[in-house]
Design an enzyme around this catalytic site. Structure first.
Site, PDB file in Angstrom:
ATOM      1  N   HIS A 111     -12.881-126.402  66.434  1.00  0.00           N
ATOM      2  CA  HIS A 111     -14.143-125.913  65.870  1.00  0.00           C
ATOM      3  C   HIS A 111     -14.664-126.894  64.835  1.00  0.00           C
ATOM      4  O   HIS A 111     -13.902-127.603  64.173  1.00  0.00           O
ATOM      5  CB  HIS A 111     -13.990-124.504  65.299  1.00  0.00           C
ATOM      6  N   ASP A 113     -17.136-125.897  62.501  1.00  0.00           N
ATOM      7  CA  ASP A 113     -17.606-125.208  61.306  1.00  0.00           C
ATOM      8  C   ASP A 113     -16.493-125.090  60.276  1.00  0.00           C
ATOM      9  O   ASP A 113     -15.307-125.168  60.609  1.00  0.00           O
ATOM     10  CB  ASP A 113     -18.167-123.829  61.659  1.00  0.00           C
ATOM     11  N   ASP A 142      -8.873-127.946  58.061  1.00  0.00           N
ATOM     12  CA  ASP A 142      -9.358-126.883  58.965  1.00  0.00           C
ATOM     13  C   ASP A 142     -10.817-127.110  59.332  1.00  0.00           C
ATOM     14  O   ASP A 142     -11.710-126.579  58.692  1.00  0.00           O
ATOM     15  CB  ASP A 142      -9.180-125.543  58.256  1.00  0.00           C
ATOM     16  N   GLU A 176     -16.344-120.522  64.750  1.00  0.00           N
ATOM     17  CA  GLU A 176     -14.968-120.030  64.757  1.00  0.00           C
ATOM     18  C   GLU A 176     -14.644-119.268  63.484  1.00  0.00           C
ATOM     19  O   GLU A 176     -13.938-118.260  63.518  1.00  0.00           O
ATOM     20  CB  GLU A 176     -13.993-121.203  64.926  1.00  0.00           C
ATOM     21  N   GLU A 177     -15.168-119.737  62.351  1.00  0.00           N
ATOM     22  CA  GLU A 177     -14.825-119.120  61.075  1.00  0.00           C
ATOM     23  C   GLU A 177     -15.473-117.744  60.888  1.00  0.00           C
ATOM     24  O   GLU A 177     -15.187-117.053  59.915  1.00  0.00           O
ATOM     25  CB  GLU A 177     -15.236-120.038  59.912  1.00  0.00           C
ATOM     26  N   GLU A 200      -5.988-127.310  65.912  1.00  0.00           N
ATOM     27  CA  GLU A 200      -5.894-126.611  64.628  1.00  0.00           C
ATOM     28  C   GLU A 200      -4.698-127.165  63.846  1.00  0.00           C
ATOM     29  O   GLU A 200      -3.727-127.641  64.437  1.00  0.00           O
ATOM     30  CB  GLU A 200      -5.687-125.114  64.865  1.00  0.00           C
TER      31      GLU A 200
END
Length: 435
Positions: A111, A113, A142, A176-177, A200
């Site tokens: 991801h 974001d 992250d 994703e967040e 990740e």
């Protein structure tokens, strides 16, 4: 010199490029629109555009794909669907490097974001500062570090003059967040591969599963009354302290966790599933018994507990029954039963250790980093939807996941280089190098 050594040497000789790509991604802020930040930080498209230029320069065929809640309405009630999420300037990015033929394909996904910048930073959260062998910035762990590592792994294979039999796809997603609608859209659009690697942060460990996450709020009613005066029986109008009733639930949750420590374990998880208490809200002012209390919790569930939609309704029902059972031990609660307001259900996924991709990843990753263990992820990743459509998926990425969302979030350059080599090794073994 064998092919892998050529690639590893290229990575060692181009460490500055690995670092520079991560810096560029950090310097293009992509705070998820869910968070309360200035408008200019709400466009994941800024970062996707930076990465797309790199993929284009690598000869990949690239495309922006925009999620659309209306077009995804058939997925209502399934993981990642939110009718109110908007995606202006928030595209998924797909890049494809077509292979020579005869090999298996792989999707490298992450991801783009990040969470809000937060406070108490020593370094500019969007500066990508390098200091003492570390790269600082929101998303360094992250998970822009993983996005940069997987991109540079593909570039290193090209830089070493090698071609692959199977296709390599890079898919970076938005949202994703805030629930994972980007990955839902990625799968709904028909993007497929024979296997998927999500980068990740795992501290270079091999993570074949992630747990599902439930957020809930236990709502408990009391009855206000003067706290300094003796109260009569509640049946005759006396006060009922919601805090005291809430304490019954706190004690009961402690006992529940002792049971879960036996029944909700997994051989690749270091911790059992638990009901973790996050917030307790009660009371109005100092001279009055609390007439209302709320207990906010985070509970986890295992892939084997998923329902037919891939979510945690079975565990929700288990917890609702638990709340009802505790209420039966108290006259007031029996007459005024507490209930759970559900807030989040983030899905989970697992790739079993008898699958060829699992076995190949372990072998290929440990060639570079023998210390890599097999350990599931306690938090949510986007692997659920890949598994749901039959794509075996593993998580491997640079950085300590405990640093995610922290102020002064950082990933070490050493981790970045090691992980880039690990990913390159996996790609070469899975897709196969063409003669």
């Amino acid at each position: 010199m064998d092919n892998k050594q050529k690639v590893y040497d290229w990575i060692d000789q181009h460490q500055d490029e690995v670092v520079k790509l991560l810096q560029e991604l950090i310097q293009a802020p992509s705070v998820n629109a869910y968070f309360d930040e200035e408008d200019c930080y709400k466009k994941e498209g800024l970062t996707q555009a930076v990465l797309r230029k790199h993929l284009d320069a690598m000869g990949m065929k690239t495309e922006f794909q925009y999620p659309n809640a209306e077009e995804l309405k058939e997925y209502e009630g399934k993981p990642g669907y939110y009718a109110d999420h908007k995606f202006e300037d928030r595209p998924n990015l797909i890049g494809v490097l077509v292979g020579e033929g005869g090999g298996k394909s792989i999707l490298l996904s992450g991801h783009i974001d990040v969470v809000q910048r937060g406070t108490k930073w020593t370094y500019d959260p969007f500066g990508g500062t390098v200091a003492d062998g570390k790269i600082y910035g929101r998303g360094a762990v992250d998970m822009k570090g993983g996005d940069a590592a997987m991109t540079m792994a593909v570039k290193a294979i090209q830089g070493a003059g090698l071609k692959l039999k199977g296709d390599v796809k890079i898919g970076t997603v938005v949202d994703e967040e805030a629930g994972g609608m980007g990955t839902l859209a990625l799968m709904a659009a028909g993007n497929r591969a024979d296997a998927c690697l999500i980068t990740e942060p795992t501290d270079l460990q091999i993570a074949p599963l992630c747990r599902g996450i439930l957020w809930g709020k236990i709502v408990i009613e009391g009855r206000a009354g003067h706290i300094e005066l003796k109260q009569g029986d509640w049946r005759e109008g006396g006060a009922v302290d919601a805090i005291e009733k809430g304490l019954k639930y706190l004690r009961a949750i402690k006992n529940l966790n002792q049971d879960w420590a036996i029944t909700k374990t997994h051989k690749y998880m270091t911790l059992p599933c638990e009901v973790n208490l996050a917030e307790f809200h009660a009371g109005e002012y100092p001279t009055t018994f609390a007439n209302h209390a709320e207990i906010v919790f985070d509970a986890q569930y295992l892939p084997r507990e998923k329902d037919e939609n891939g979510l945690g309704s079975k565990v929700k029902k288990e917890l609702e029954d638990f709340v009802a059972a505790v209420a039966q031990t108290d006259d007031w609660l029996r007459e005024n039963p507490p209930y759970i307001e559900w807030m989040i259900d983030a899905d989970c996924g697992e790739t079993l250790d008898d699958q060829p991709f699992f076995q190949q990843v372990v072998k290929s990753a440990r060639e570079v980093h023998p210390e890599s263990g097999i350990e599931g992820i306690g938090f949510h990743t986007d692997m659920g939807w890949f598994c749901n459509v039959g794509i075996p998926t593993i998580n491997i990425g640079p950085g300590n996941p405990r640093l995610a969302h922290h102020s002064d979030e950082f990933v070490t350059i050493e981790d970045m280089i090691t992980c880039t080599k690990m990913i390159a090794s996996i790609i070469m073994d899975w897709c196969e190098v063409a003669e």
